[in-house]
Design a protein around this motif. Structure first.
Motif, PDB file in Angstrom:
ATOM      1  N   UNK A 120     106.003  53.425  33.203  1.00  0.00           N
ATOM      2  CA  UNK A 120     105.256  52.606  34.162  1.00  0.00           C
ATOM      3  C   UNK A 120     103.946  53.286  34.549  1.00  0.00           C
ATOM      4  N   UNK A 121     102.978  52.489  34.918  1.00  0.00           N
ATOM      5  CA  UNK A 121     101.642  53.019  35.188  1.00  0.00           C
ATOM      6  C   UNK A 121     101.651  54.082  36.276  1.00  0.00           C
ATOM      7  N   UNK A 122     102.469  53.887  37.325  1.00  0.00           N
ATOM      8  CA  UNK A 122     102.459  54.854  38.422  1.00  0.00           C
ATOM      9  C   UNK A 122     103.286  56.103  38.119  1.00  0.00           C
ATOM     10  N   UNK A 123     103.950  56.125  36.961  1.00  0.00           N
ATOM     11  CA  UNK A 123     104.632  57.341  36.520  1.00  0.00           C
ATOM     12  C   UNK A 123     103.768  58.154  35.564  1.00  0.00           C
ATOM     13  N   UNK A 124     102.569  57.675  35.289  1.00  0.00           N
ATOM     14  CA  UNK A 124     101.671  58.350  34.360  1.00  0.00           C
ATOM     15  C   UNK A 124     100.465  58.936  35.084  1.00  0.00           C
ATOM     16  N   UNK A 125     100.715  59.409  36.293  1.00  0.00           N
ATOM     17  CA  UNK A 125      99.661  60.040  37.088  1.00  0.00           C
ATOM     18  C   UNK A 125      99.761  61.560  36.955  1.00  0.00           C
ATOM     19  N   UNK A 126      98.628  62.235  36.826  1.00  0.00           N
ATOM     20  CA  UNK A 126      98.571  63.689  36.702  1.00  0.00           C
ATOM     21  C   UNK A 126      97.679  64.238  37.811  1.00  0.00           C
ATOM     22  N   UNK A 137      95.971  54.559  33.442  1.00  0.00           N
ATOM     23  CA  UNK A 137      96.391  53.156  33.278  1.00  0.00           C
ATOM     24  C   UNK A 137      96.457  52.405  34.610  1.00  0.00           C
ATOM     25  N   UNK A 138      95.566  52.729  35.536  1.00  0.00           N
ATOM     26  CA  UNK A 138      95.478  52.030  36.823  1.00  0.00           C
ATOM     27  C   UNK A 138      96.761  52.115  37.639  1.00  0.00           C
ATOM     28  N   UNK A 150     104.464  47.889  33.358  1.00  0.00           N
ATOM     29  CA  UNK A 150     104.689  48.744  32.195  1.00  0.00           C
ATOM     30  C   UNK A 150     103.338  49.177  31.631  1.00  0.00           C
ATOM     31  N   UNK A 151     103.342  50.302  30.935  1.00  0.00           N
ATOM     32  CA  UNK A 151     102.165  50.695  30.160  1.00  0.00           C
ATOM     33  C   UNK A 151     102.281  49.972  28.814  1.00  0.00           C
ATOM     34  N   UNK A 152     101.462  48.956  28.643  1.00  0.00           N
ATOM     35  CA  UNK A 152     101.579  48.150  27.428  1.00  0.00           C
ATOM     36  C   UNK A 152     102.567  47.016  27.603  1.00  0.00           C
TER      37      UNK A 152
END
Length: 414
Positions: A120-126, A137-138, A150-152
């Protein structure tokens, strides 16, 4: 946007970052710790990502005298331990192929490629050591809107790992507001049958985390029912609305699961055994689940009766079962809280007599000893737990004397 909490500048985190950077690597915090910081929630687990290979990470940490455990080398993960606190560090990677349960990965130097394999987009934050957040991914905007994305393509990502069906509902219940998108619900429904291909342990972990949510749990479970996902886990129809009672914010996931299962028409012992096996519950979890499924108590108890049940079940189990029975009897929060206040203020001593004590005064091991111990306990409870050990042993001796007299009387008659 920047990290606002002090965990990012902790001594332990700083030592790990310094160790990786000394070896020429780059390292960032990733996933839940960054997401929860943005949500202003307490951060528990701290995960990091780096462009160093796993063996390079191990060498870098050991060179700085940091304990390192190769917890998942196949997937590029090691665990650094400082002051008994674990930090998972994973090498940047991307998926080569997935079969719905397992992924074959390849290491990479691209942060965006690593982000793109996350669900998910909010799990892809660094976030870097200065607290600067990297959002590919916003995810920040989705967090602001409390929206699950979802991402994609949802279907494509679900087909990579069918556990993402359950993760979608879990994160929705824990973070989001409003309905799950039709596209996500459609993808979850289409592949619901594949939940059976997952291990019981993975399903259990997701379900118990989902049930630990509070604010949006019931609507999420209803959505799971509508798209035939919940039925792949709990085979009988359940009434999700039973979990809407406010008092349930104080109970754990096993209690909520038991309450759900009590709404089925199935035999409680049978469905409890099935769910314990399907979800691979621990012995402790199964024991608690089965206890709650099998027991009922009145919701109009005198103080004496309350003490008896507290003594019989133990404080915590008593509080769980009285909450459940009160919910089923449609009691309000105030009525239930009265029971909780009494239970928390009730001091019951430990039962002072054991089977060994009865054997010491002449009892033989066997059925009669167990029956007598129960009678002594009932006698103690009837005294409001006031009788001493000596007084209880005296009562036990009288029971034994009557038993012996009866045996002698029968023998004379014969």
């Amino acid at each position: 946007m920047q990290i606002s909490q002090n965990w990012i500048a902790s001594k332990e985190a700083r030592l790990i970052i310094e160790a990786i950077e000394k070896s020429g690597g780059e390292i960032r915090f990733v996933g839940g710790c960054v997401r929860d910081n943005v949500l202003e929630r307490e951060v528990h687990d701290i995960d990091l990502a780096t462009n160093l290979l796993p063996e390079e990470v191990i060498a870098a940490l050991e060179a700085s005298n940091i304990t390192v455990i190769p917890t998942g080398l196949k997937h590029g993960t090691v665990t650094a331990v400082l002051n008994q606190q674990p930090f998972e560090i994973t090498t940047l990677r991307h998926d080569i192929r997935c079969d719905g349960r397992h992924a074959e990965i390849e290491f990479t130097n691209s942060w965006q490629a690593d982000a793109s394999r996350r669900d998910f987009t909010f799990n892809a934050l660094y976030a870097d050591k200065y607290g600067n957040i990297y959002d590919y991914f916003d995810g920040l905007e989705d967090l602001r809107q409390r929206k699950l994305s979802f991402i994609g393509s949802p279907e494509a990502r679900i087909k990579e790992d069918y556990l993402r069906i359950l993760r979608a509902f879990r994160f929705h219940a824990n973070i989001c507001i409003g309905k799950i998108s039709d596209e996500i619900l459609s993808a979850c429904s289409k592949h619901a049958e594949m939940i059976s291909s997952l291990s019981g342990e993975r399903i259990r972990d997701e379900m118990l985390k989902l049930l630990s949510c509070s604010d949006y749990l019931v609507p999420t479970l209803v959505s799971m029912q509508k798209c035939d996902v919940l039925q792949k886990i709990i085979p009988d129809k359940v009434s999700c609305n039973v979990l809407s009672h406010k008092i349930l914010s104080e109970v754990d996931s096993i209690v909520k699961l038991a309450l759900l299962l009590r709404t089925t028409v199935a035999d409680r012992k049978s469905i409890g055994e099935y769910m314990s096996s399907f979800l691979r519950l621990s012995k402790k979890q199964k024991k608690k689940l089965m206890f709650i499924l099998k027991n009922n108590i009145s919701t109009d108890l005198s103080e004496k009766e309350q003490k008896r049940y507290i003594c019989l079940f133990g404080l915590e189990l008593y509080k769980d079962i009285i909450k459940i029975c009160c919910i089923e009897a449609e009691k309000n929060v105030g009525e239930i809280q009265k029971y909780m206040l009494f239970a928390d203020s009730c001091l019951i001593p430990d039962f002072p007599i054991s089977g060994s004590d009865l054997q010491n005064i002449g009892y033989r091991q066997g059925k009669y000893l167990g029956e007598s111990l129960k009678m002594v306990r009932n006698y103690w409870e009837a005294s409001s737990y006031a009788l001493t050990k000596d007084e209880l042993l005296s009562y036990a001796k009288s029971l034994l004397s009557k038993k012996i007299e009866k045996i002698e009387y029968i023998a004379k008659k014969v």
